[in-house]
Design an enzyme around this catalytic site. Structure first.
Site, short mmCIF file in Angstrom:
data_model
loop_
_atom_site.label_atom_id
_atom_site.label_comp_id
_atom_site.label_asym_id
_atom_site.label_seq_id
_atom_site.Cartn_x
_atom_site.Cartn_y
_atom_site.Cartn_z
N LEU A 29 60.85 86.17 114.77
CA LEU A 29 60.24 86.72 113.64
C LEU A 29 58.74 86.88 113.75
CD1 LEU A 29 62.58 85.94 110.81
CD2 LEU A 29 62.55 88.02 112.18
N LYS A 40 55.03 83.82 115.15
CA LYS A 40 54.64 82.44 115.85
C LYS A 40 53.73 81.94 114.88
CE LYS A 40 55.62 83.56 120.64
NZ LYS A 40 55.20 83.70 122.08
N GLY A 41 53.59 80.31 114.71
CA GLY A 41 52.40 79.82 114.59
C GLY A 41 51.66 78.90 115.21
N LYS A 71 62.44 77.92 111.20
CA LYS A 71 61.10 77.62 111.76
C LYS A 71 61.26 76.18 112.80
CE LYS A 71 56.28 76.65 109.95
NZ LYS A 71 55.68 76.49 108.63
N GLU A 101 64.40 80.27 103.41
CA GLU A 101 64.95 81.71 102.90
C GLU A 101 64.51 82.67 103.57
OE1 GLU A 101 64.40 83.83 98.55
OE2 GLU A 101 63.54 81.87 98.88
N LEU A 102 65.01 83.69 103.65
CA LEU A 102 64.70 85.02 104.87
C LEU A 102 63.68 85.88 103.99
CD1 LEU A 102 64.67 86.49 107.20
CD2 LEU A 102 66.86 87.55 106.71
N ASP A 129 45.91 77.06 101.16
CA ASP A 129 45.68 77.97 102.17
C ASP A 129 46.30 79.24 101.84
OD1 ASP A 129 45.01 78.79 104.68
OD2 ASP A 129 46.87 78.18 105.71
N ASN A 157 50.34 84.15 104.27
CA ASN A 157 51.19 83.06 103.64
C ASN A 157 51.86 83.61 102.36
OD1 ASN A 157 50.54 81.21 105.52
ND2 ASN A 157 49.23 80.30 104.53
N ASP A 180 54.61 78.52 103.56
CA ASP A 180 53.62 77.79 104.30
C ASP A 180 52.88 76.65 103.50
OD1 ASP A 180 52.27 76.50 106.35
OD2 ASP A 180 51.51 78.31 107.20
#
Length: 474
Positions: free
Chosen positions: A87, A89-90, A110, A159-160, A204, A209, A222
């Site tokens: 979905l 990237k981080g 995640k 949660e999606l 943040d 986010n 996040d």
């Protein structure tokens, strides 16, 4: 059959019955009250884990918490959507769409690589993120259902949010009309107000986010940089994302909850204009513009009330910024409360019951709506404004107010890979502080003009226009 007393220093040679049980863990058994008391004093009190009975509720993943049965990566099936296995990237990994093999529920998983976590010294950030998010129960905050690990990765089952990030949506729409911006802003304020009442600073807050669920409602996510504090306490950690950093952060001053309020002002500006208010050709110049409170340009079509709200939030002195209550009570907010038929009192500090999943529903769940829509099943009044779809819900129905007869519906919306993003990872605080002293100095040599560009680039804190090669945050 002889049994052994749990007290390892027990002097009884033969024990026929262990009738004294630890009332907390219900595991340790003793031959006498004396052995039970001695073992508790010497060691067991430091190792005792309270007994957690498995109830039917715990077996239902939709109502599960981190106290539920232990899970593993094998319990979840990775779903490929639009020929993609991720979905987003981080900084430390990726987010995948998964289905629980036990009950068929869909989640966002995640996945964070331990090697990268250790490399960037962010173990404490991860621990803090889990500790904080497991406490949170609010309709506008992403729920953490489970966490677990294997030899290589740490997994968070979240949660999606089917419609991706608010950042991607803003980029697709360019800019939003005030009535639509209000909905996102108001829902974000509800989430942040809840955090502050829990003595948590997000630190943040930005559109990357803020996620959108199936009905298009905000979910704050996040919590890697979030911190717990007291109402009178302050923090000093340098963190966040440049475009949303408050002056006190950039000048190394202590800060508190007003840091998030500054971010709310930046967010409202960006929702309406499509970009953050403080600009600069370099990161150095942008930092200076924030610290010096450079003049902000407003769109000439912006309402006076919206401009006043943004100006009331974006104050250099944190003590002069509007409080959360003042934001909720602002005339611009009241105007839109009336338009959407919102009773503010019914929204404030709404914490859902742990096992009442239905209380998390913000708007009617229409099975045939796979993408966001602001114009389905709506009724217009004589002024062209749309009334809320349901009076039974405690949370705002996501919809659009007629704006020059143009629909703001976004059908078949997907998060695009080519959108640029801002990354908030910051390490090596001493070097960052040195860079900040450079931009605060009265004189700068021409060859040092790009110093902050290099510093922010090295530590992943670039603004959007410099992050073309970076991946997406979920």
């Amino acid at each position: 059959m002889n049994q052994v007393c749990s007290y390892k220093y027990c002097t009884s040679k033969t024990v026929l019955e262990l009738g004294y049980i630890c009332s907390a863990c219900q595991i340790m058994r003793y031959c006498s009250q004396k052995c039970k008391d001695n073992d508790w004093t010497l060691s067991h009190k430091n190792n005792c884990r309270p007994y957690q009975p498995k109830s039917k509720t715990e077996l239902n993943d939709s109502a599960s918490t981190l106290k539920s049965i232990r899970r593993s990566a094998e319990d979840f099936e990775i779903i490929i959507k639009d020929n993609k296995m991720e979905l987003g990237k981080g900084s430390y990994g990726c987010v995948k769409l998964v289905k629980d093999r036990q009950n068929g529920q869909m989640y966002a998983m995640k996945v964070m690589n331990k090697k990268q976590i250790f490399e960037y010294c962010s173990v404490e950030n991860l621990k803090r993120e889990i500790k904080i998010q497991r406490r949170l129960q609010h309709p506008h905050i992403t729920k953490l259902f489970h966490y677990f690990e294997d030899k290589e990765n740490v997994f968070l089952i979240l949660e999606l949010a089917e419609n991706g990030s608010l950042f991607s949506y803003i980029r697709k729409r360019r800019r939003l009309p005030e009535n639509e911006a209000f909905v996102y802003f108001f829902q974000t304020c509800l989430g942040i107000d809840y955090l502050h009442k829990k003595n948590i600073i997000h630190r943040d807050l930005k559109p990357e986010n803020l996620l959108l669920d199936k009905s298009g409602n905000i979910k704050v996510c996040d919590f890697g940089w979030s911190a717990e504090t007291t109402q009178n306490g302050v923090r000093r950690t340098f963190c966040g994302t440049l475009d949303y950093m408050a002056p006190e952060m950039l000048t190394n001053k202590p800060y508190s909850f007003s840091l998030d309020i500054w971010c709310l002002g930046i967010l409202l500006y960006e929702l309406i204009h499509g970009f953050a208010p403080f600009k600069g050709r370099t990161e150095n110049e942008k930092c200076n513009n924030i610290v010096k409170m450079a003049t902000i340009d407003y769109d000439p079509t912006l309402s006076t009330e919206a401009k006043q709200l943004i100006q009331g939030i974006l104050k250099y002195n944190p003590a002069e910024r509007l409080s959360m209550n003042q934001i909720f009570d602002h005339v611009w907010m009241k105007k839109h409360y009336k338009s959407y038929g919102i009773d503010l009192r019914s929204y404030m500090y709404k914490e859902e019951k742990q096992n009442d999943v239905s209380s998390r529903s913000i708007s009617p769940q229409n099975e045939d709506i796979m993408s966001r829509s602001f114009v389905k099943n709506t009724n217009q009044n004589s002024n062209g404004d749309l009334k809320t779809l349901s009076k039974s819900s405690n949370y705002p129905i996501q919809q659009n107010v007629n704006n020059n007869s143009k629909s703001t519906a976004c059908s078949n919306y997907n998060q695009e890979d080519d959108f640029k993003t801002r990354v908030s990872r910051v390490s090596q605080r001493q070097q960052m502080a040195q860079g900040l002293r450079e931009i605060q100095g009265p004189q700068q040599r021409q060859e040092e003009l790009g110093f902050m560009d290099k510093v922010f680039s090295a530590f992943g804190c670039l603004s959007r226009d410099k992050q073309q090669s970076q991946s997406h945050n979920y």
